[in-house]
Design a protein around this motif. Structure first.
Motif, PDB file in Angstrom:
ATOM      1  N   ASN A  44      22.148  10.006 -31.270  1.00  0.00           N
ATOM      2  CA  ASN A  44      22.014   9.458 -29.918  1.00  0.00           C
ATOM      3  C   ASN A  44      23.357   9.341 -29.199  1.00  0.00           C
ATOM      4  OD1 ASN A  44      22.984   7.192 -31.400  1.00  0.00           O
ATOM      5  ND2 ASN A  44      22.165   5.829 -29.815  1.00  0.00           N
ATOM      6  N   ALA A  92      20.412   7.747 -23.639  1.00  0.00           N
ATOM      7  CA  ALA A  92      18.977   7.924 -23.833  1.00  0.00           C
ATOM      8  C   ALA A  92      18.662   9.417 -23.812  1.00  0.00           C
ATOM      9  CB  ALA A  92      18.203   7.196 -22.746  1.00  0.00           C
ATOM     10  N   SER A 129       8.114  11.220 -26.512  1.00  0.00           N
ATOM     11  CA  SER A 129       8.999  10.466 -27.402  1.00  0.00           C
ATOM     12  C   SER A 129      10.394  10.360 -26.789  1.00  0.00           C
ATOM     13  CB  SER A 129       9.085  11.153 -28.771  1.00  0.00           C
ATOM     14  OG  SER A 129       7.822  11.197 -29.394  1.00  0.00           O
ATOM     15  N   VAL A 177      14.617   8.571 -27.426  1.00  0.00           N
ATOM     16  CA  VAL A 177      15.646   7.861 -28.187  1.00  0.00           C
ATOM     17  C   VAL A 177      16.540   7.172 -27.166  1.00  0.00           C
ATOM     18  CG1 VAL A 177      17.576   8.048 -29.783  1.00  0.00           C
ATOM     19  CG2 VAL A 177      15.588   9.541 -30.061  1.00  0.00           C
ATOM     20  N   THR A 178      16.739   5.857 -27.322  1.00  0.00           N
ATOM     21  CA  THR A 178      17.562   5.122 -26.366  1.00  0.00           C
ATOM     22  C   THR A 178      18.952   4.866 -26.932  1.00  0.00           C
ATOM     23  OG1 THR A 178      16.822   2.973 -27.188  1.00  0.00           O
ATOM     24  CG2 THR A 178      15.489   4.007 -25.475  1.00  0.00           C
ATOM     25  N   GLU A 220      20.393   2.076 -27.604  1.00  0.00           N
ATOM     26  CA  GLU A 220      20.564   0.818 -28.335  1.00  0.00           C
ATOM     27  C   GLU A 220      20.988   0.932 -29.803  1.00  0.00           C
ATOM     28  OE1 GLU A 220      18.560   1.264 -25.812  1.00  0.00           O
ATOM     29  OE2 GLU A 220      19.164  -0.402 -24.569  1.00  0.00           O
ATOM     30  N   PRO A 221      20.423   1.683 -30.730  1.00  0.00           N
ATOM     31  CA  PRO A 221      19.435   2.755 -30.524  1.00  0.00           C
ATOM     32  C   PRO A 221      18.026   2.282 -30.859  1.00  0.00           C
ATOM     33  CG  PRO A 221      20.424   2.976 -32.670  1.00  0.00           C
ATOM     34  CD  PRO A 221      21.031   1.747 -32.072  1.00  0.00           C
ATOM     35  N   LEU A 222      17.053   2.931 -30.245  1.00  0.00           N
ATOM     36  CA  LEU A 222      15.651   2.683 -30.516  1.00  0.00           C
ATOM     37  C   LEU A 222      14.912   4.007 -30.399  1.00  0.00           C
ATOM     38  CD1 LEU A 222      13.277   0.667 -30.938  1.00  0.00           C
ATOM     39  CD2 LEU A 222      13.092   0.583 -28.432  1.00  0.00           C
ATOM     40  N   ILE A 223      14.098   4.313 -31.408  1.00  0.00           N
ATOM     41  CA  ILE A 223      13.346   5.557 -31.399  1.00  0.00           C
ATOM     42  C   ILE A 223      11.878   5.247 -31.127  1.00  0.00           C
ATOM     43  CG2 ILE A 223      12.676   7.599 -32.708  1.00  0.00           C
ATOM     44  CD1 ILE A 223      15.173   7.330 -34.346  1.00  0.00           C
ATOM     45  N   ASP A 224      11.358   5.798 -30.062  1.00  0.00           N
ATOM     46  CA  ASP A 224       9.947   5.629 -29.692  1.00  0.00           C
ATOM     47  C   ASP A 224       9.256   6.975 -29.888  1.00  0.00           C
ATOM     48  OD1 ASP A 224       7.518   4.926 -28.663  1.00  0.00           O
ATOM     49  OD2 ASP A 224       8.165   4.977 -26.564  1.00  0.00           O
TER      50      ASP A 224
END
Length: 256
Positions: A154, A163, A216, A218-219, A221-225
């Protein structure tokens, strides 16, 4: 005098309303050795998968048989397996990764495919042929965003967290088996001979799975959606060997 063989036509016809997607696997090692440029050269049991009309031309043996040949193929594009092999055991530098990502963006996706064919039996006696085979195939497409995430994480190409939209990827897989019977009828002409052949095929589907990414991300922060729903015939509690079947007909014409 040199003889030449020309494959005039190979037409796949569906007897039922729904078409049979999988074609008959080639059981021929000779065809594989010629890069599958084998349409006019196939004889004996080789002809069943290529053009049944070839069973009616000269050059066929009285009988031929093969048991359990296996063919496995795989590939990557546009970043190929050869590209990856060049960095086996080493760290891929940022310049190379950027070049790979640029190629993927240019093509629209990174495609990976794999297939395996097993022919239990292929046999020919005179102008009659029989083949029983199974095929498994899988194709995956990674979107440019997903490739960027795999190559750089990321942090992105700049090293700053960002992101990344990794949506747009897909995965397809299928498995089927086919029983095929072929027969050819030759006709003599003034200049040589013409053969008309047909292959009737019964194909049974064992597995079908289709998956499509639904946005989908990836931010930083990280955060994977991850949103990657799959539909198909997969049922781990009650697997069905026959998940749909159909009959197909190949008609071939060849001139020698």
């Amino acid at each position: 005098m040199m003889k030449s063989t020309i494959a005039i036509a190979l037409v796949a016809l569906s007897i039922f309303n729904a078409s049979v997607d999988a074609q008959l696997p080639s059981a021929s090692t000779a065809a594989l050795g010629m890069g599958d440029n084998f349409t006019a050269a196939a004889r004996g049991y080789h002809a069943i998968a290529w053009n049944p009309a070839l069973l009616g031309l000269t050059g066929n043996p009285g009988s031929s048989l093969t048991i359990a040949p296996v063919r496995i193929v795989s590939g990557l594009d546009p970043v190929s397996m050869g590209d990856l092999a060049d960095f086996s055991g080493t760290i891929v530098d940022s310049e190379t990764k950027s070049s790979w990502l640029s190629s993927v963006r240019s093509e629209g996706s990174e495609e990976g495919s794999a297939a395996g064919d097993l022919t239990y039996l292929a046999a020919q006696v005179g102008r009659f042929g029989l083949q029983v085979s199974s095929r498994v195939t899988a194709v995956a497409d990674l979107s440019p965003g997903a490739v960027q995430f795999l190559l750089f994480g990321n942090a992105g190409q700049t090293g700053e967290p960002e992101a990344i939209d990794i949506g747009g990827s897909s995965f397809d897989a299928m498995a089927s088996s086919t029983i095929a019977a072929s027969y050819a009828v030759p006709f003599r002409t003034v200049s040589g001979s013409i053969s008309v052949g047909a292959t009737i095929k019964y194909t049974m589907g064992h597995l079908l799975a289709l998956a499509r990414d639904d946005g989908s991300r990836v931010t930083a922060e990280p955060l994977i959606d991850v949103r990657f729903p799959m539909v198909g015939t997969v049922d781990t509690t009650d697997f069905e060997f026959n998940n749909g079947s159909g009959i197909g007909l190949d008609i071939g014409v060849a001139m020698q």
